[in-house]
Motif scaffolding. Structure first.
Motif, mmCIF file in Angstrom:
data_model
loop_
_atom_site.group_PDB
_atom_site.id
_atom_site.type_symbol
_atom_site.label_atom_id
_atom_site.label_comp_id
_atom_site.label_asym_id
_atom_site.label_seq_id
_atom_site.Cartn_x
_atom_site.Cartn_y
_atom_site.Cartn_z
ATOM 1 N N GLU A 90 1.971 1.727 -3.539
ATOM 2 C CA GLU A 90 0.853 2.127 -4.404
ATOM 3 C C GLU A 90 0.517 3.612 -4.298
ATOM 4 O O GLU A 90 -0.118 4.170 -5.179
ATOM 5 N N LEU A 91 0.886 4.208 -3.159
ATOM 6 C CA LEU A 91 0.411 5.551 -2.812
ATOM 7 C C LEU A 91 0.465 6.569 -3.952
ATOM 8 O O LEU A 91 -0.537 7.240 -4.207
ATOM 9 N N PRO A 92 1.577 6.707 -4.689
ATOM 10 C CA PRO A 92 1.604 7.733 -5.752
ATOM 11 C C PRO A 92 0.529 7.520 -6.812
ATOM 12 O O PRO A 92 0.065 8.478 -7.427
ATOM 13 N N LEU A 93 0.104 6.258 -6.998
ATOM 14 C CA LEU A 93 -0.891 5.986 -8.037
ATOM 15 C C LEU A 93 -2.283 6.455 -7.622
ATOM 16 O O LEU A 93 -3.175 6.599 -8.457
ATOM 17 N N LEU A 94 -2.485 6.653 -6.309
ATOM 18 C CA LEU A 94 -3.785 7.135 -5.847
ATOM 19 C C LEU A 94 -3.947 8.625 -6.109
ATOM 20 O O LEU A 94 -5.048 9.159 -6.089
ATOM 21 N N ARG B 43 -2.987 -1.003 -10.155
ATOM 22 C CA ARG B 43 -2.156 -0.434 -9.081
ATOM 23 C C ARG B 43 -1.321 -1.518 -8.421
ATOM 24 O O ARG B 43 -0.126 -1.381 -8.216
ATOM 25 N N ASN C 245 -7.157 7.445 -14.235
ATOM 26 C CA ASN C 245 -7.779 6.459 -13.373
ATOM 27 C C ASN C 245 -7.103 5.119 -13.574
ATOM 28 O O ASN C 245 -7.060 4.584 -14.666
ATOM 29 N N GLU D 31 0.824 -1.212 0.000
ATOM 30 C CA GLU D 31 0.000 0.000 0.000
ATOM 31 C C GLU D 31 0.857 1.260 0.000
ATOM 32 O O GLU D 31 0.483 2.269 -0.595
#
Lengths: 251, 487
Positions: free
Chosen positions: A108-112, A123, A117, A105
């Motif tokens: 993944e953060l930068p992809l949020l 992700r 989309n 997680e």
């Protein structure tokens, strides 16, 4: 070929009470794609200020900063956030991972954030690939407090690489690590530069860490005092091979 | 960046700190549960008042054959000062005096049983025959707009016998809709006779529980046969009081009584008329209008014209409602406190006063509960504000990887809205359960309307946005650089 980073007459002045602190005094420098630049200097020399401006975490008092040919020194907050998201990867001394959150997680953060989309599956796929590139895919579901310092720093590197940034900024990345783990982190940096051609700017106050870079810029009192190609570059991979192999401890 | 991503971020952030999330939610849950329970109690009281008013006869009219109603309700005008009144002399016979009072006929007493005057009423008052009402009259009344039920009534004394065991009681010939009018009834065994049994003049009987006890003890008598007027009647049900305010007693005319279809009674006793018709209106406020309509209708049906007095009486039972109703003590005292001179007010006024007092009470309860809701909201604000300081580093990390100030704002608002809405939903659940539990435990009526639920939900969402905005704005203003340096 245009430089990735091009800085012209950059100054940064802080006001601390009545005092005026000139952190940077008209700096100009270019960094070409694929370079591994070590910025070295004692505390208060202005190297951290440079790193914050290069990372778009701070804005210069005057002067210009071109990132990939675009002047990013006076963008709005939203625009600069997007630049950080897409073009810059950070690795900090204190890792700066979210606590009580799994490695996956965190990566993944930068992809949020940022535009576009991306599905949850996508992700996850990309984050797993980034974790694999730093050799941590097997620990994707470990929370940050279950990882050793070296592992945490590798998670941070995976996160920094996720959006394929133009530059990787590392601020004292080995400051909290022992010497063996430091070499491991440096090995990752060197292989990223060599195999993926990633531009790296490393900030440190230790000469032996700076020597892993291909170019060394020395700072003192807000000025560049030397900017040389590193002739006696250290190679982390070779050093790791001669180190006695010790089972890596997991916190 | 999409709202969906913001929501994922907010949920993940809440999940990171489960204890804090749960406790903050709890504050909201308690607040909403309290509001909902209080509203349920308040509107339950309001509904109870309306129900009791209906049960006690606020929406009830009794059309009685004959026109001697005035004498039943108040003493004759010429008997106001008993000591001073001298009985009128019989014309031409000064030594003879007309007996104005029968010995058992105390005009000031209100009897459960008909007084001598009432039994003799028709001939003595000379106001038309006692039996003027018919089933056709009742059917005509049923068609009046606003009439809920109409029930024919013939009342006699009778011996009910099970073999050699006999009990002298009242028999009521009624319509099958009677249990709907007598709301405070419940059936120990069986049920009331059906409309079909009534149509077919079947010889079926419903016993009051006093009669059942006298004849059969504890045995379930449904299916057995009793005799009235030497005719066999099949028992279909035993009725008792469902209100703890009304205890069945011997001679109470309601549970010491038996009920048979009015048609059966007319056939067996060879009657064609009724003693009375009991009418209920759908709404309490309609009683006055309906009673006027009934007077007009019956006068035209009975072909009474000009100044000729009615040959029937329409009476409503307004004030009895409050003093004898099964109201909660606090409601009853609120009502009697608010409605002085109950005997004088009209039904409509009374209804309005009742509504007003119960609305005041609901408002009072709701405002107390609102305080706990505000406390819950401040709890959320407090936690979110603390979070901003506590989570400065988290904010910095997010900003460093590309979160915009608006992303951070959105995350914090969504966090507080999630806290308050999920807390609020739990609160609604608990509130509903609490309201049901209260009405079971202490017999207070509660009523949960969809509006109250929707209101609670809306309030909790609003609290989340309102109390979450300020902390969220603070969070979004944290500069990325300072927050990263924050250790």
């Amino acid at each position: 070929m245009n430089p990735v980073i091009s800085v012209r007459n950059l100054t940064k002045t802080y006001h601390v009470g009545e005092h005026q602190v000139n952190a940077l005094r008209s700096i100009s420098l270019d960094v070409q794609a694929g370079e591994f630049v070590s910025v070295i200097g004692p505390s208060g020399s202005g190297k951290s200020t440079l790193m914050h401006i290069l990372g778009c975490l701070d804005q210069p008092t005057s002067g210009q900063y071109f990132l990939d040919g675009r002047d990013v020194s006076h963008l709005s907050d939203d625009e600069i956030s997007l630049v950080r998201n897409k073009q810059i990867g950070f690795v900090f001394q204190g890792f700066n991972l979210l606590t009580r959150t799994s490695a996956l997680e965190n990566v993944e953060l930068p992809l949020l954030y940022g535009t576009g989309n991306i599905t949850a599956a996508e992700r996850r796929k990309r984050a797993m690939a980034a974790l694999a590139s730093v050799g941590l895919e097997s620990r994707y579901d470990h929370h940050t407090n279950q990882l050793s310092g070296g592992q945490q720093q590798r998670v941070a590197i995976a996160r920094a690489l996720l959006n394929n940034p133009s530059i990787l900024l590392a601020d004292e990345p080995t400051g909290n690590l022992d010497s063996k783990t430091s070499i491991e982190v440096m090995e990752i940096f060197q292989s990223l530069q060599k195999e993926r051609g990633i531009t790296i700017v490393l900030i440190t106050h230790e000469m032996d860490v700076a020597e892993y870079g291909s170019r060394i810029i020395s700072f003192k009192d807000g000025n560049i005092i030397s900017d040389v190609t590193n002739e006696s570059r250290r190679h982390a991979k070779g050093e790791l091979d001669v180190l006695p192999s010790v089972a890596e401890g997991v916190a | 960046m999409s709202l969906g991503n913001s929501y994922i971020i907010a949920l993940k952030a809440l999940r990171r700190n489960k204890m804090q999330t749960a406790l903050t939610m709890l504050g909201m849950t308690i607040g909403v549960a309290t509001v909902l329970t209080m509203i349920a109690l308040g509107s339950g009281a309001q509904k109870a008042i309306q129900d009791q008013v209906k049960a006690a006869g606020m929406n009830m009219l009794v059309v009685t054959a004959g026109n001697y109603q005035a004498q039943r309700e108040k003493p004759p005008d010429d008997a106001i000062e008993m000591g001073a009144v001298r009985n009128p002399e019989v014309n031409g016979h000064p030594h003879l005096q007309l007996a104005l009072f029968h010995p058992e006929d105390d005009p000031f007493a209100i009897h459960d049983h008909p007084t001598a005057r009432q039994r003799l009423g028709d001939s003595e008052a000379g106001l038309g025959a006692a039996a003027t009402l018919t089933i056709e009259d009742a059917n005509a009344i049923r068609k009046i707009n606003g009439v809920q039920y109409a029930c024919e009534g013939i009342h006699e004394n009778v011996h009910v016998a099970d073999g050699d065991t006999r009990w002298f009681t009242r028999v009521h010939g009624d319509d099958s809709s009677l249990p709907n009018i007598r709301r405070a009834w419940s059936f120990v065994h069986g049920d009331f006779f059906s409309a079909r049994q009534q149509r077919k003049n079947e010889q079926v009987v419903v016993l009051g529980n006093i009669v059942a006890a006298k004849l059969f003890g504890d045995v379930n008598p449904v299916g057995k046969t009793v005799t009235l007027w030497k005719q066999p009647f099949k028992i279909v049900g035993v009725v008792t009081s469902s209100s703890w305010m009304v205890t069945p007693e011997s001679g109470d005319d309601q549970f010491d009584a038996v009920y048979i279809p009015v048609t059966t009674m007319q056939k067996l006793l060879n009657l064609s008329k009724l003693n009375d018709i009991t009418v209920t209106t759908s709404s309490t406020g309609d009683v006055t209008r309906v009673s006027k309509t009934i007077v007009t209708l019956l006068r035209s049906r009975h072909k009474i014209g000009g100044n000729t007095p009615d040959d029937f009486t329409v009476a409503s039972q307004a004030s009895k409602a409050l003093t004898k109703g099964g109201l909660r003590p606090d409601v009853a005292s609120a009502v009697t406190g608010n409605a002085a001179g109950l005997e004088k007010v009209t039904l409509d006024q009374l209804g309005k006063t009742l509504d007003k007092s119960s609305k005041t009470m609901t408002a009072l309860l709701a405002s107390i509960a609102t305080v706990s809701l505000i406390v819950g909201g401040i709890g959320i604000m407090n936690i979110m504000l603390l979070s901003v300081t506590e989570r400065t580093r988290e904010i910095g990390i997010r900003r460093a990887v590309g979160a915009r100030a608006t992303d951070v704002l959105l995350q914090f608002i969504l966090e507080s809205v999630t806290l308050s809405v999920v807390g609020g939903l739990l609160g609604i659940l608990i509130g509903v359960v609490a309201a049901i539990a209260i009405s079971h435990a202490v017999q207070w009526s509660t009523s949960i309307s969809p509006l109250a639920v929707a209101l609670s939900f809306g309030i909790s969402a609003a609290v989340g946005i309102f109390f979450g905005y300020y902390p969220a704005r603070e969070a979004s203003r944290v500069a990325p650089l300072t927050s990263l340096r924050f250790e």
